[in-house]
Design a protein around this motif. Sequence first.
Motif, short mmCIF file in Angstrom:
data_model
loop_
_atom_site.label_atom_id
_atom_site.label_comp_id
_atom_site.label_asym_id
_atom_site.label_seq_id
_atom_site.Cartn_x
_atom_site.Cartn_y
_atom_site.Cartn_z
N SER A 256 58.73 1.02 -11.52
CA SER A 256 58.81 1.95 -12.64
C SER A 256 57.50 2.68 -12.83
O SER A 256 56.43 2.18 -12.51
N LYS A 257 57.59 3.91 -13.38
CA LYS A 257 56.37 4.66 -13.69
C LYS A 257 55.73 4.11 -14.94
O LYS A 257 54.58 4.41 -15.24
N ASN A 258 56.55 3.32 -15.71
CA ASN A 258 56.04 2.72 -16.93
C ASN A 258 55.06 1.61 -16.58
O ASN A 258 55.45 0.57 -16.03
N TRP A 259 53.78 1.82 -16.91
CA TRP A 259 52.72 0.91 -16.47
C TRP A 259 52.97 -0.51 -16.96
O TRP A 259 52.88 -1.48 -16.21
N SER B 106 59.14 9.05 -21.45
CA SER B 106 60.45 9.54 -21.89
C SER B 106 60.97 8.63 -22.99
O SER B 106 60.37 7.60 -23.28
N VAL B 107 62.09 9.03 -23.58
CA VAL B 107 62.62 8.24 -24.71
C VAL B 107 62.97 6.83 -24.25
O VAL B 107 62.57 5.84 -24.86
N GLY B 108 63.70 6.74 -23.13
CA GLY B 108 64.12 5.43 -22.63
C GLY B 108 62.93 4.55 -22.35
O GLY B 108 62.87 3.38 -22.74
N ASN B 109 61.93 5.13 -21.66
CA ASN B 109 60.75 4.37 -21.32
C ASN B 109 59.99 3.94 -22.56
O ASN B 109 59.43 2.83 -22.60
#
Lengths: 407, 392
Positions: free
Chosen positions: A118-121, B44-47
């Motif tokens: 994921s790009k979410n760190w 983003s919203v989900g993230n």
Amino acid sequence: MASADARDGDGRRASLLYDPSVRAYAYQALTVLVVGWLIWQAWSNAAENLARANMTAGFGFLSGRAGFDLGQALMAYSSDSTFARALTVGLLNTLLVGVLGIITATIVGLLIGIGRLSKNWLIARLCTIYVELFRNIPPLLVIFFWYKGVLSILPDFRAIRAGVEQAKAADPSVGDPLFIISNRGISFPAPIFQPGFGAVWIALAAAVLGAIGFTLWANKVQAATGKRPPALLVSVALIVLLPLAVFFAAGQPIAFDYPVLGRFNLSGGGLISPEFLSLYLALSLYTASFIAEIVRAGIRGVPSGQFEACSALGVRSDRAMRLVILPQAMRIIIPPLTSQYLNLIKNSSLAVAAGYPDLVQVGNTILNQSGRAIEVIAIWMIVYVTISLVTSVFMNWFNARMALRER
Amino acid sequence: MTESLSPNMTTELGYVRQTFLPQQPAPKAKSTTLSWIRDNLFPSVGNSILTLIALALLVRYLPGLIDWLFVSAQWTGTDRAACATAVQGGVRPDGWSGACWAYVGDRFQQFMIGSYPRSEAWRPYLVAALFVALLVPLLIPSVPRKGLNALLMLVALPIVAYILLLGGVFGLEHVETALWGGLMVTLIISFVGIAVSLPVGVLLALGRRSTMPIVKTFCVLFIEFIRGVPLITVLFMASVLLPLFLEPGDTIDKFLRALVGVSIFASAYMAEVIRGGLQAIPKGQYEGADSLGLNYFHKMGFVILPQAIKLVIPGIVNTFIGMFKDTSLVSIISMFDLLGVVKNSFSDATWLTPVTPMTGLVFAGFVFWMFCFGMSRYSGFIERRLDKGHKR
């Protein structure tokens, strides 16, 4: 190994000693002799040892009375049942924890594996920590950990009973609770199917078939017109509503066996034991860490041009993942995934340490009780080899279906 | 640019913008903390929802975990009173819960060497020191004389370790294997497992790729059979059936039985790893060796195997990691490896408290984790090194 007529420099036939094919025969004969001798030694020693211990080998003992209880049985079982039935119960328990574990491990592993990319760190870091933590710790330790952990978190059974009795004394109309979560496990009302319930099963089967048929038809319509009928919605509605309608039409043919708080123990109802929970959680979460790595490697194995082409076509990223990336990644994922499934089933034999009555635990009890070492170990080996073979045949078939079909 | 276009050209083209677009603001700096948080946590919203859930879970559980492990933990003490609440007969306040590191400190020697006589404890520690002294130079690629090093490690060390640990000669007191335990047993079983499984695995892999049908069949049957069954059943076979297969009256040491079981199991897995390497060697290498007139053993020993094994070093290390974790299973056939010793100490009356089992498991888990994580890191390092070699 060619050269049937090996000749030396002067054109004479070379010694047979230097003929590769003769040598090959000699090596093989030697192998057969050595292995045969080892087996013969083991066999004759075992026979003599058995004779000295006044025992005979053979599977006749399987029809004897087991004489021990099992904590969890998916079929009717009591201590008067035979050894063979005890082993069957064990096998069913192995399959139960294996199948549930495989399903959970696949879902968790898929999520963690995608999460690591994921790009979410934060999510990526947490998934990495999960994988590095679980795959570097022995599964047996994870089982103990969950066993101690699950048991210490769950409330004490006696405290619950005291609480319920207090409530009963205050208000006689209060009954036993429907669900009891304690350190004896999770109790729940077990359904008992009345005679009319068969119609509901038939309705469920019909609904599933209908849903499959509708999805296939939807695929065809989509291929022809480019517009997809709402296949998922219709399928879910069909599978949920049809059996429900039949269930009410047949007059709700179901009863429940409620758990009863006894003086010393729980009786009645269904029970998910802490042993099962700890084994199931440990196996699922341990294997999930390996599956996550496999999924990650599979997704990274898909060329990045595929992602880019999707964004160029304006495909949303979740659809790109589901429709373009994952189907291609599956080709890389399936073979190592198969061996992880097999590992999970084989690791379920660690049940013997948690006290969950699987095939190995039941066999171990029989082994200690009757001393039938050769027979019990033979049964274990045959069963596990068979499970492994069946699983790999199925996964190979699935793999062949998913494989790239070049035109 | 649009000004330079003549009017009639504009009519030939479908559409030409005649005015400048309004100037856009400069892109926001990419390197500030705030923009990093926006890009990596809330893209983003989900993230954002996922991030918030993860943060909520961390805030909910992480402080409690750190508190249990370090802040509330009991670090000193001589018996269970230090780690039990007043109700449980100890000195801690009611409702206290924390790791009992005092217990790990007190039992540390036992976790390392089991019931090995304390007066002889220098022997396992000396072996451990020798092991580290030989292992470290073997692992650092730039240290020379790898061959001699490996020879010392795989031939000299086992002999020295056997004499030192078992004793009975040179005036050393005999220590029977029933007294061995702890991390020492875990390491010995893993070491013997790898030392036996490497050569046996090579032989099995060669046998499986052999053109001799009987040899091939034996190897395939052995490998597939062992890989199809759980390690526990192989260990049970070694511990229960092996004595049955020996001459009546002969006995076999329990520790040795566990070693046999683990070695058989590891060999089958190692054989498959090495077979992967053998298959990856181009056919030209085999043919080249044949055309030079090398016989089978020279061909394999000098040409094929050195390349094949180098290719699968990461796979070998992974097998070793798996085996290291699997040694914990010997506790089921009542051998006391690290996990066995830790689990056994739960019922020790001196340290019988509600927090002891968790503390012991966390400690054992940490030790296993350190070894396995270290090995997997090293495997990754070797993999990258080998990769570079191929690209050059």
